[in-house]
Scaffold this active site. Structure first.
Site, short mmCIF file in Angstrom:
data_model
loop_
_atom_site.label_atom_id
_atom_site.label_comp_id
_atom_site.label_asym_id
_atom_site.label_seq_id
_atom_site.Cartn_x
_atom_site.Cartn_y
_atom_site.Cartn_z
N CYS A 179 0.93 -1.26 0.00
CA CYS A 179 -0.03 -0.09 0.07
C CYS A 179 0.97 1.28 0.08
CB CYS A 179 -0.93 0.09 1.16
SG CYS A 179 -1.80 -1.44 1.32
N HIS A 230 -2.95 6.94 2.62
CA HIS A 230 -3.34 5.52 2.22
C HIS A 230 -4.76 5.37 2.84
CE1 HIS A 230 -4.11 1.56 1.35
NE2 HIS A 230 -3.58 1.26 2.68
N ASN A 234 -10.40 -0.03 0.54
CA ASN A 234 -8.72 0.08 0.69
C ASN A 234 -8.37 -0.63 -0.62
OD1 ASN A 234 -5.97 -0.62 0.88
ND2 ASN A 234 -6.19 -1.43 3.26
O1 UT7 Z 1 -3.70 -1.64 3.75
C1 UT7 Z 1 -3.37 -2.63 4.55
C2 UT7 Z 1 -3.23 -2.19 6.04
N1 UT7 Z 1 -4.40 -2.44 6.81
C3 UT7 Z 1 -4.90 -1.87 7.74
O2 UT7 Z 1 -4.61 -0.56 7.94
C4 UT7 Z 1 -5.76 -2.51 8.59
C5 UT7 Z 1 -5.79 -2.22 10.01
N2 UT7 Z 1 -6.81 -2.64 11.01
C6 UT7 Z 1 -8.20 -2.14 11.13
O3 UT7 Z 1 -8.57 -1.35 10.24
C7 UT7 Z 1 -8.67 -2.87 12.09
O4 UT7 Z 1 -8.10 -3.56 12.96
C8 UT7 Z 1 -10.09 -3.71 11.38
C9 UT7 Z 1 -11.01 -3.07 10.67
C10 UT7 Z 1 -9.52 -4.75 10.41
C11 UT7 Z 1 -10.69 -4.49 12.39
O5 UT7 Z 1 -11.30 -3.53 13.39
P1 UT7 Z 1 -11.18 -3.95 14.78
O6 UT7 Z 1 -11.80 -2.64 15.70
O7 UT7 Z 1 -9.56 -3.84 15.19
O8 UT7 Z 1 -11.84 -5.26 15.00
P2 UT7 Z 1 -11.07 -6.54 15.82
O9 UT7 Z 1 -10.29 -7.13 14.79
O10 UT7 Z 1 -10.69 -6.18 17.25
O11 UT7 Z 1 -12.59 -7.30 16.01
C12 UT7 Z 1 -13.65 -6.96 16.94
C13 UT7 Z 1 -14.81 -7.84 16.73
C14 UT7 Z 1 -14.17 -9.34 16.81
O12 UT7 Z 1 -15.25 -10.04 17.43
P3 UT7 Z 1 -15.28 -10.53 19.07
O13 UT7 Z 1 -13.72 -11.35 19.13
O14 UT7 Z 1 -14.90 -9.25 19.78
O15 UT7 Z 1 -16.28 -11.31 19.29
C15 UT7 Z 1 -14.38 -9.78 15.46
O16 UT7 Z 1 -14.51 -11.15 15.17
O17 UT7 Z 1 -15.42 -7.59 15.45
C16 UT7 Z 1 -15.38 -9.27 14.82
N3 UT7 Z 1 -15.45 -8.76 13.46
C17 UT7 Z 1 -16.51 -8.43 12.70
N4 UT7 Z 1 -17.80 -8.43 13.12
C18 UT7 Z 1 -18.59 -8.10 12.04
C19 UT7 Z 1 -14.44 -8.79 12.57
N5 UT7 Z 1 -14.59 -8.61 11.45
C20 UT7 Z 1 -15.91 -8.37 11.28
C21 UT7 Z 1 -16.97 -7.93 10.48
N6 UT7 Z 1 -18.20 -7.76 10.87
N7 UT7 Z 1 -16.68 -7.58 9.02
#
Ligand code: UT7
Length: 318
Positions: free
Chosen positions: A114, A241, A271
């Site tokens: 990216c 980005h 993204n």
């Molecule tokens: O260009 C490449 C660079 N990539 C990035 O910059 C991505 C950086 N990371 C992020 O943007 C965030 O970490 C994410 C958007 C990927 C995830 O958001 P988060 O607030 O960090 O969520 P999390 O991974 O801590 O997950 C929280 C909860 C989990 O459930 P539990 O364990 O709390 O029950 C996940 O399983 O959200 C759940 N979850 C979802 N729920 C509904 C993860 N994805 C989804 C989804 N829909 N799509």
């Protein structure tokens, strides 16, 4: 001092198919509410009939037409991507063919994930010469090919698109003062590549990447400004980005950036890896918000892990 480069034209191409959050909620356990709140994304584009080369060629054609240059003076055709149609030939080589670019221009693809666009600008700046002062940089990604649509933690994030710029080397253009870096990490964010390594999908541990981003982007931006000897009040646009709106807002707060200078389009495209920054630049151009003399701070981060930033001037656009 080395001659610098200016962006003299932009182009872009997005596939027609729009995939909304509601569309995704029909195939994985997710919701519009979760995606919007956690990422700021409402929809993204997905290639159905278009190839990687189609997108790259359309964006490049538009930038070249707007630049109105003699193609024989093009010294570089560089494509930033992680997702070409073929590993070889590179998309850049195929652009040489379909756009009828000079055979003695350097044509190659560059993978800095990216952060590809700032990397591409810096490499091009180094390759251009007085008699070949023009460079074409195309950032094109078809990430939906590499997306696992059973994994809700990644499939809601990515989209396809291409952005292009034509740059001109000029003795009176300031150096772009690029700051590029990497920290080898094959766990936080990777796409399988070697034969037999499994389906080539994007794998990501969201939280470590998030923490990396909110540290790397301000650090890289400040280093670029310091290198350029420029303060934020002299910067017209900050184009980051577009990985997560919360990351962008975090950087705004940490650097105390004026929000009106920070361009966001993540809601519409998600993204698109290295294509995010030039697609945003093209939107600014098409909205009449990019003019000659403006300074744009471009900064990205991504798989690798990589980061890259630069300060580039706009030229030739009235
Ligand atoms: O260009 C490449 C660079 N990539 C990035 O910059 C991505 C950086 N990371 C992020 O943007 C965030 O970490 C994410 C958007 C990927 C995830 O958001 P988060 O607030 O960090 O969520 P999390 O991974 O801590 O997950 C929280 C909860 C989990 O459930 P539990 O364990 O709390 O029950 C996940 O399983 O959200 C759940 N979850 C979802 N729920 C509904 C993860 N994805 C989804 C989804 N829909 N799509």
């Amino acid at each position: 001092m080395l001659p610098g480069i200016r962006i003299i034209a932009t182009g872009g191409c997005l596939p027609e198919k729009v995939v909304t959050n509601d569309d995704l909620s029909k195939i994985v356990d997710t919701s519009d509410e979760w995606i919007t709140k956690r990422t700021g994304i409402h929809e993204r584009r997905r290639c159905v009939t278009e190839t990687h080369l189609d997108l790259a060629a359309a964006a490049a054609r538009q930038a070249l037409e707007r630049a109105g240059i003699d193609r024989a003076q093009l010294g570089v055709c560089l494509v930033t991507t992680v997702a070409g149609d073929t590993i070889t030939p590179s998309t850049a080589c195929m652009l040489q063919k379909v756009l009828d670019l000079p055979e003695d221009a350097a044509c190659f693809d560059l993978n800095a994930a990216c952060a590809g666009f700032p990397y591409g600008l810096r490499v091009t700046e180094g390759l251009l010469t007085e008699d070949r002062p023009y460079g074409l940089i195309v950032s094109c990604e078809v990430l939906t090919r590499l997306t696992d649509y059973t994994d809700r933690s990644t499939c809601v994030l990515f989209g396809d698109g291409a952005g292009a710029v034509v740059v001109q080397q000029s003795p009176d253009a300031p150096e772009i003062c690029a700051v590029l870096g990497s920290r080898g990490d094959n766990q936080a964010l990777y796409i399988d590549g070697a034969p037999g390594a499994g389906a080539p999908y994007i794998h990501m541990q969201g939280q470590p990447v998030f923490r990396f981003a909110v540290d790397a982007m301000p650090r890289c931006s400040l280093a670029v400004l310091e290198k350029a000897g420029v303060t934020m009040d002299r910067v017209d646009w900050v184009v980051m980005h577009q990985a997560n709106e919360r990351i962008i807002d975090h950087v705004i707060r940490k650097m105390e950036l004026p929000p009106e200078k920070v361009y966001k389009n993540i809601a519409r495209y998600g993204n698109m890896s290295s294509a995010c920054i030039p697609v945003a630049l093209n939107e600014l151009y098409e909205a009449g918000r990019l003019r000659s003399g403006m300074k744009v701070l471009c900064v990205g981060f991504g798989g690798g892990l990589t980061w890259g930033g630069c300060l580039i001037e706009i030229g030739g656009i009235s």
